[in-house]
Design a protein around this motif. Structure first.
Motif, PDB file in Angstrom:
ATOM      1  N   ALA A  25     -84.414  63.973  28.871  1.00  0.00           N
ATOM      2  CA  ALA A  25     -83.132  63.324  28.566  1.00  0.00           C
ATOM      3  C   ALA A  25     -82.556  62.664  29.807  1.00  0.00           C
ATOM      4  O   ALA A  25     -82.013  61.554  29.743  1.00  0.00           O
ATOM      5  CB  ALA A  25     -82.147  64.345  27.998  1.00  0.00           C
ATOM      6  N   LEU A  26     -82.692  63.336  30.959  1.00  0.00           N
ATOM      7  CA  LEU A  26     -82.208  62.766  32.217  1.00  0.00           C
ATOM      8  C   LEU A  26     -83.084  61.597  32.651  1.00  0.00           C
ATOM      9  O   LEU A  26     -82.578  60.551  33.081  1.00  0.00           O
ATOM     10  CB  LEU A  26     -82.175  63.838  33.302  1.00  0.00           C
ATOM     11  CG  LEU A  26     -81.834  63.374  34.718  1.00  0.00           C
ATOM     12  CD1 LEU A  26     -80.471  62.701  34.752  1.00  0.00           C
ATOM     13  CD2 LEU A  26     -81.887  64.539  35.694  1.00  0.00           C
ATOM     14  N   LEU A  27     -84.395  61.766  32.542  1.00  0.00           N
ATOM     15  CA  LEU A  27     -85.303  60.680  32.928  1.00  0.00           C
ATOM     16  C   LEU A  27     -85.041  59.434  32.100  1.00  0.00           C
ATOM     17  O   LEU A  27     -85.015  58.315  32.625  1.00  0.00           O
ATOM     18  CB  LEU A  27     -86.754  61.132  32.746  1.00  0.00           C
ATOM     19  CG  LEU A  27     -87.232  62.273  33.648  1.00  0.00           C
ATOM     20  CD1 LEU A  27     -88.631  62.726  33.252  1.00  0.00           C
ATOM     21  CD2 LEU A  27     -87.201  61.857  35.121  1.00  0.00           C
ATOM     22  N   LEU A  28     -84.825  59.621  30.818  1.00  0.00           N
ATOM     23  CA  LEU A  28     -84.559  58.493  29.927  1.00  0.00           C
ATOM     24  C   LEU A  28     -83.284  57.773  30.323  1.00  0.00           C
ATOM     25  O   LEU A  28     -83.265  56.536  30.472  1.00  0.00           O
ATOM     26  CB  LEU A  28     -84.450  58.993  28.481  1.00  0.00           C
ATOM     27  CG  LEU A  28     -83.928  57.984  27.455  1.00  0.00           C
ATOM     28  CD1 LEU A  28     -84.880  56.805  27.307  1.00  0.00           C
ATOM     29  CD2 LEU A  28     -83.700  58.673  26.109  1.00  0.00           C
ATOM     30  N   LEU A  29     -82.202  58.511  30.504  1.00  0.00           N
ATOM     31  CA  LEU A  29     -80.921  57.885  30.818  1.00  0.00           C
ATOM     32  C   LEU A  29     -80.972  57.189  32.175  1.00  0.00           C
ATOM     33  O   LEU A  29     -80.427  56.088  32.346  1.00  0.00           O
ATOM     34  CB  LEU A  29     -79.802  58.927  30.804  1.00  0.00           C
ATOM     35  CG  LEU A  29     -78.371  58.376  30.905  1.00  0.00           C
ATOM     36  CD1 LEU A  29     -78.098  57.343  29.824  1.00  0.00           C
ATOM     37  CD2 LEU A  29     -77.350  59.520  30.833  1.00  0.00           C
ATOM     38  N   ASN A  30     -81.651  57.809  33.107  1.00  0.00           N
ATOM     39  CA  ASN A  30     -81.766  57.206  34.429  1.00  0.00           C
ATOM     40  C   ASN A  30     -82.532  55.883  34.365  1.00  0.00           C
ATOM     41  O   ASN A  30     -82.175  54.908  35.042  1.00  0.00           O
ATOM     42  CB  ASN A  30     -82.454  58.177  35.389  1.00  0.00           C
ATOM     43  CG  ASN A  30     -82.180  57.849  36.833  1.00  0.00           C
ATOM     44  OD1 ASN A  30     -81.047  57.555  37.204  1.00  0.00           O
ATOM     45  ND2 ASN A  30     -83.204  57.873  37.658  1.00  0.00           N
ATOM     46  N   GLU A  50     -71.355  50.888  26.060  1.00  0.00           N
ATOM     47  CA  GLU A  50     -71.611  51.066  24.627  1.00  0.00           C
ATOM     48  C   GLU A  50     -73.059  50.767  24.248  1.00  0.00           C
ATOM     49  O   GLU A  50     -73.662  51.476  23.443  1.00  0.00           O
ATOM     50  CB  GLU A  50     -70.670  50.159  23.826  1.00  0.00           C
ATOM     51  CG  GLU A  50     -70.702  50.437  22.331  1.00  0.00           C
ATOM     52  CD  GLU A  50     -69.630  49.667  21.580  1.00  0.00           C
ATOM     53  OE1 GLU A  50     -69.845  49.370  20.392  1.00  0.00           O
ATOM     54  OE2 GLU A  50     -68.578  49.369  22.196  1.00  0.00           O
ATOM     55  N   GLN A  51     -73.638  49.717  24.820  1.00  0.00           N
ATOM     56  CA  GLN A  51     -75.019  49.371  24.484  1.00  0.00           C
ATOM     57  C   GLN A  51     -75.996  50.427  24.985  1.00  0.00           C
ATOM     58  O   GLN A  51     -76.961  50.771  24.303  1.00  0.00           O
ATOM     59  CB  GLN A  51     -75.378  47.999  25.077  1.00  0.00           C
ATOM     60  CG  GLN A  51     -76.758  47.492  24.651  1.00  0.00           C
ATOM     61  CD  GLN A  51     -76.902  47.361  23.150  1.00  0.00           C
ATOM     62  OE1 GLN A  51     -76.100  46.696  22.497  1.00  0.00           O
ATOM     63  NE2 GLN A  51     -77.912  48.025  22.576  1.00  0.00           N
ATOM     64  N   VAL A  52     -75.735  50.956  26.174  1.00  0.00           N
ATOM     65  CA  VAL A  52     -76.593  52.015  26.700  1.00  0.00           C
ATOM     66  C   VAL A  52     -76.508  53.246  25.802  1.00  0.00           C
ATOM     67  O   VAL A  52     -77.527  53.884  25.498  1.00  0.00           O
ATOM     68  CB  VAL A  52     -76.202  52.386  28.144  1.00  0.00           C
ATOM     69  CG1 VAL A  52     -77.017  53.585  28.623  1.00  0.00           C
ATOM     70  CG2 VAL A  52     -76.418  51.209  29.081  1.00  0.00           C
ATOM     71  N   GLN A  53     -75.308  53.568  25.349  1.00  0.00           N
ATOM     72  CA  GLN A  53     -75.141  54.719  24.461  1.00  0.00           C
ATOM     73  C   GLN A  53     -75.982  54.556  23.192  1.00  0.00           C
ATOM     74  O   GLN A  53     -76.678  55.478  22.763  1.00  0.00           O
ATOM     75  CB  GLN A  53     -73.676  54.906  24.093  1.00  0.00           C
ATOM     76  CG  GLN A  53     -73.428  56.112  23.180  1.00  0.00           C
ATOM     77  CD  GLN A  53     -71.956  56.315  22.864  1.00  0.00           C
ATOM     78  OE1 GLN A  53     -71.093  55.653  23.431  1.00  0.00           O
ATOM     79  NE2 GLN A  53     -71.663  57.247  21.973  1.00  0.00           N
ATOM     80  N   THR A  54     -75.926  53.378  22.597  1.00  0.00           N
ATOM     81  CA  THR A  54     -76.700  53.118  21.383  1.00  0.00           C
ATOM     82  C   THR A  54     -78.194  53.242  21.649  1.00  0.00           C
ATOM     83  O   THR A  54     -78.927  53.913  20.908  1.00  0.00           O
ATOM     84  CB  THR A  54     -76.379  51.708  20.840  1.00  0.00           C
ATOM     85  OG1 THR A  54     -74.988  51.637  20.525  1.00  0.00           O
ATOM     86  CG2 THR A  54     -77.199  51.408  19.597  1.00  0.00           C
ATOM     87  N   ASP A  55     -78.655  52.585  22.728  1.00  0.00           N
ATOM     88  CA  ASP A  55     -80.077  52.623  23.063  1.00  0.00           C
ATOM     89  C   ASP A  55     -80.529  54.055  23.369  1.00  0.00           C
ATOM     90  O   ASP A  55     -81.624  54.476  22.961  1.00  0.00           O
ATOM     91  CB  ASP A  55     -80.365  51.726  24.270  1.00  0.00           C
ATOM     92  CG  ASP A  55     -80.157  50.244  23.965  1.00  0.00           C
ATOM     93  OD1 ASP A  55     -80.065  49.892  22.776  1.00  0.00           O
ATOM     94  OD2 ASP A  55     -80.083  49.458  24.926  1.00  0.00           O
TER      95      ASP A  55
END
Length: 282
Positions: A25-30, A50-55
């Motif tokens: 989850a951390l690797l993905l968000l980073n 907002e776009q990052v949250q959706t993705d």
């Protein structure tokens, strides 16, 4: 609106509940942040883009079902380069980075005697090994083979994107080189080596190409194929390097000595002190 920290916690919790690695989850968000020039650690308490949250949440949903992070992102970092990956190729592993590093060291010795050594990358998949070798050492002339046309299409794209100099040929293991009467000084191969009946995580079996995973009943089928034909392509004093399963060292060494009784056969361990690389100096 939630903060970056809260979004990360949601991702971790969802993956944990799905029996997946919450570290992903951390690797993905980073990764999502890095492509938008956002320093995640500087904005943790700020409202989420907002776009990052959706993705991010869409990607977490795919990973909850077992899809590997590399396929979700569409790429995997290997030896400092981002390689495109999809369901047609295996996601390159850290162990294969170690194999690539060992081959580069072997090539240093060869380069003292040969100005432009020829390297064959057999069963190339995404092209990670061969392309990396060509990028790290421009004096190597690298050719790569794979039986899968779809895999070669991915490898070709990676070669173009990263500026590699690899020439690709399609065919089963060494056969395309034999057919073309081609010869090499160094042969590197990361073949399918998992025994047919071995149980794997469903995230591997369900998503990654099985043709690139399983190596027959004992896992050694493709090594036998290479050993049987290697004399047709290896130049004098040629070198072969293979990735292997952690429990295959003794059996693979014995197999290599059957085909090359005069060769220097060496088993090297990976960073976890497990047998991982076989080197055969003919």
């Amino acid at each position: 609106m939630i903060t970056w920290h809260q979004l990360l916690q949601e991702g971790k919790e969802r993956l944990y509940q799905a029996n997946q690695s919450d570290q992903a989850a951390l690797l993905l968000l980073n990764e999502l942040c890095s492509h938008r020039n956002i320093n995640l650690y500087m904005v943790m308490d700020e409202p989420v883009n907002e776009q990052v949250q959706t993705d991010y949440l869409e990607a977490i949903h795919r990973m909850e079902k077992g899809e590997p992070l590399g396929y979700v992102l569409g790429y995997e970092n290997f030896y400092g380069y981002d390689f495109i990956v999809n369901e047609d190729v295996l996601i390159p592993r850290p162990e294969t980075e170690e194999l690539t590093g060992q081959v580069l060291m072997l090539c240093d010795d060869v380069l003292e005697k040969i100005e432009h050594p020829v390297v064959f990358d057999v069963a190339t998949g995404s092209g990670a090994i061969g392309i990396t070798l060509s990028l790290e050492e421009p004096r190597l002339d690298v050719y790569a083979s794979d039986i899968s046309q779809k895999a070669l299409e991915v490898a070709y794209i990676n070669n173009e994107k990263l500026g590699g100099r690899v020439v690709f040929v399609q065919g089963d293991m060494l056969q395309p080189f034999v057919d073309r009467n081609m010869h090499c000084d160094v042969l590197v191969c990361n073949p399918p080596y998992i025994p047919q009946e071995e149980k794997l995580d469903h995230g591997v079996v369900d998503y990654e190409p099985n043709v690139a995973l399983f190596g027959g009943e004992d896992g050694l089928y493709f090594y036998r194929s290479v050993f049987k034909n290697a004399h047709k392509v290896l130049n004098e004093n040629g070198i072969m390097a293979f990735e292997m399963g952690y429990d295959q060292g003794e059996r693979l060494s014995a197999l290599a000595k059957q085909y090359f009784p005069e060769a220097d056969v060496q088993v090297l361990q990976d960073i976890s002190q497990k047998d991982r690389i076989l080197v055969v100096r003919t």
